[in-house]
Design a protein around this motif. Structure first.
Motif, PDB file in Angstrom:
ATOM      1  N   ASP A  70      -6.566  -2.022  32.348  1.00 42.63           N
ATOM      2  CA  ASP A  70      -7.427  -0.901  32.108  1.00 42.63           C
ATOM      3  C   ASP A  70      -8.398  -1.222  31.173  1.00 42.63           C
ATOM      4  O   ASP A  70      -8.012  -2.051  30.277  1.00 42.63           O
ATOM      5  N   ARG A  71      -9.566  -0.505  31.114  1.00 43.99           N
ATOM      6  CA  ARG A  71     -10.425  -0.762  29.882  1.00 43.99           C
ATOM      7  C   ARG A  71     -10.216   0.357  29.069  1.00 43.99           C
ATOM      8  O   ARG A  71      -9.816   1.626  29.170  1.00 43.99           O
ATOM      9  N   ASN A  72     -10.107   0.095  27.632  1.00 43.54           N
ATOM     10  CA  ASN A  72      -9.923   0.864  26.472  1.00 43.54           C
ATOM     11  C   ASN A  72     -11.273   1.728  26.234  1.00 43.54           C
ATOM     12  O   ASN A  72     -12.264   1.439  26.857  1.00 43.54           O
ATOM     13  N   LYS A  73     -11.292   2.558  25.245  1.00 42.18           N
ATOM     14  CA  LYS A  73     -12.551   3.332  24.674  1.00 42.18           C
ATOM     15  C   LYS A  73     -13.646   2.399  24.431  1.00 42.18           C
ATOM     16  O   LYS A  73     -14.720   2.747  24.801  1.00 42.18           O
ATOM     17  N   GLU A  74     -13.443   1.294  23.982  1.00 38.74           N
ATOM     18  CA  GLU A  74     -14.448   0.345  23.583  1.00 38.74           C
ATOM     19  C   GLU A  74     -15.081  -0.324  24.862  1.00 38.74           C
ATOM     20  O   GLU A  74     -15.771  -1.168  24.640  1.00 38.74           O
TER      21      GLU A  74
END
Length: 422
Positions: A333-337
């Motif tokens: 997954d990609r996190n918020k950053e």
């Protein structure tokens, strides 16, 4: 509450023995002590042979753990006795109970293999002595039938009450055949606690010459408290240090766990990376062969249905012949950053048999969409065409959702032997 007809038929196991008759192998019936191995062989199978016209004097049955039969623990005496009983060239059936008590039993069993008209069945309560030895020594001529404690389906055949009452009794007291015939819960609790002390632990201590008896007991309690939780020997060692203030070594912990596995008291379940198709070393999970014994260890104080339900599902899959692992699905997954992160999602059970595979989640209840999504996350991320199932405590009937995931109740799963094919 148990019905008047107390005979639990154990048909699954009888059929396995019938299928193996005269196959040129030694039939090795393994299982935890008191799981009903001797009853299966000496009552159920013997009665079956009689219905097939086998005469009494062609069944040579010796219970090696009975004091009167101590003399037959001498290999030469045993062989002479069995040969003296064989008077003609019709088929003879030899039953030996608790064969690990016979010194050099591998050679004795080998002698039987050379006799034309002999079909041999032995029982034993320790896998180290039995399956490993027998299967290596006989190079494929030892054929193992593992007898589990009574499954919930077998339990309900004799239980006098509905499935909900049956479940609450089974979750507490498990499926060792003798508990089922007892009149009160007090008797069951006392029997299970005593059995653990006087039979299983004594057996393990004597067989493996264990000196640190307290530590063995502590280890069993740690495993009992943590059924279905991920753990490893270092974690267990840390618990010994901090909670019990003991300096037990990693090697000793490992050896003690092996003894418990050899006696079929606990089962160790490895983790399997579903997408990477490989086993992951640690941590792993432990389940008890019988939940009643597990509860007895904790004085029946920690009867948490969530974990026990998981343990019962694991045991049922094994009874049905599946190889069971804990599944791990790695999700990126990609996190918020915007940085990519790897997340490990757990699948309670990956059950395999031949080309069949099922992914199974045990979820005591699914009160809302959030919990449902959480339980489904790992299953949805598998991306293959094998069946995915969530087992819950209560639900009206089995249902498929839009993602093709089947949800069914624990009762449907356990009581219908073909439930996975629904």
């Amino acid at each position: 509450k148990v019905g008047g007809n107390m005979e639990i038929k154990r048909d699954i196991y009888l059929q396995k023995l019938i299928n193996r008759m005269h196959n040129g192998m030694i039939k090795v019936i393994t299982g935890i002590r008191r799981s009903g191995k001797s009853y299966l062989l000496f009552q159920i199978f013997r009665n079956y042979l009689k219905t097939q016209g086998v005469a009494d004097d062609h069944i040579i049955a010796i219970e090696l753990d009975i004091y009167e039969n101590k003399k037959y623990r001498d290999p030469r005496t045993l062989l002479e006795y069995t040969k003296s009983r064989m008077k003609d060239d019709k088929d003879y059936y030899i039953f030996l109970d608790e064969v690990q008590l016979l010194p050099d039993f591998v050679s004795v069993l080998n002698s039987f293999l050379y006799m034309q008209n002999v079909d041999v069945y032995v029982t034993g309560s320790n896998s180290k002595f039995l399956s490993k030895d027998v299967i290596t020594e006989f190079r494929g001529r030892g054929d193992e039938v593992h007898v589990f404690p009574v499954s919930f389906r077998e339990y309900m055949e004799v239980f006098d009450g509905d499935k909900y009452e049956g479940w609450s009794s089974y979750v507490s007291f498990g499926g060792l055949p003798l508990t089922i015939t007892m009149a009160t819960d007090e008797q069951r609790m006392e029997y299970l606690a005593r059995l653990f002390e006087e039979t299983y632990i004594k057996d393990i201590i004597e067989r493996n010459h264990i000196e640190r008896i307290q530590e063995m007991n502590d280890l069993i309690n740690i495993l009992a408290s943590g059924i279905g939780s991920l753990t490893n020997t270092s974690k267990i060692e840390a618990t010994f240090k901090s909670v019990i203030h003991s300096d037990i070594s990693l090697n000793t912990i490992r050896a003690y766990i092996d003894h418990l596995k050899d006696a079929f008291i606990v089962n160790e379940v490895n983790r399997y990376d579903v997408k990477g198709r490989k086993y992951i070393g640690t941590p792993l999970k432990y389940y008890f062969e019988d939940v009643g014994l597990r509860n007895a260890r904790l004085g029946f104080r920690q009867v948490e249905e969530t974990h026990l339900m998981e343990n019962i599902i694991y045991n049922e899959l094994r009874v049905r012949g599946y190889q069971v692992d804990v599944g791990v699905v790695v999700k990126r997954d990609r996190n918020k950053e915007g940085v990519q992160e790897k997340k490990q999602l757990e699948i309670d059970f990956v059950a395999n048999m031949g080309s069949k595979r099922y992914y199974i989640q045990s979820a005591f209840s699914l009160p809302d969409d959030e919990k449902r999504a959480q339980e489904k996350a790992s299953l949805i991320n598998v991306n293959d065409s094998f069946k995915k199932i969530i087992i819950v405590k209560d639900i009206v009937k089995p249902l498929y959702d839009n993602d093709g995931i089947l949800t069914m109740s624990i009762y449907d799963f356990l009581l219908n032997e073909h439930s996975l094919e629904l």
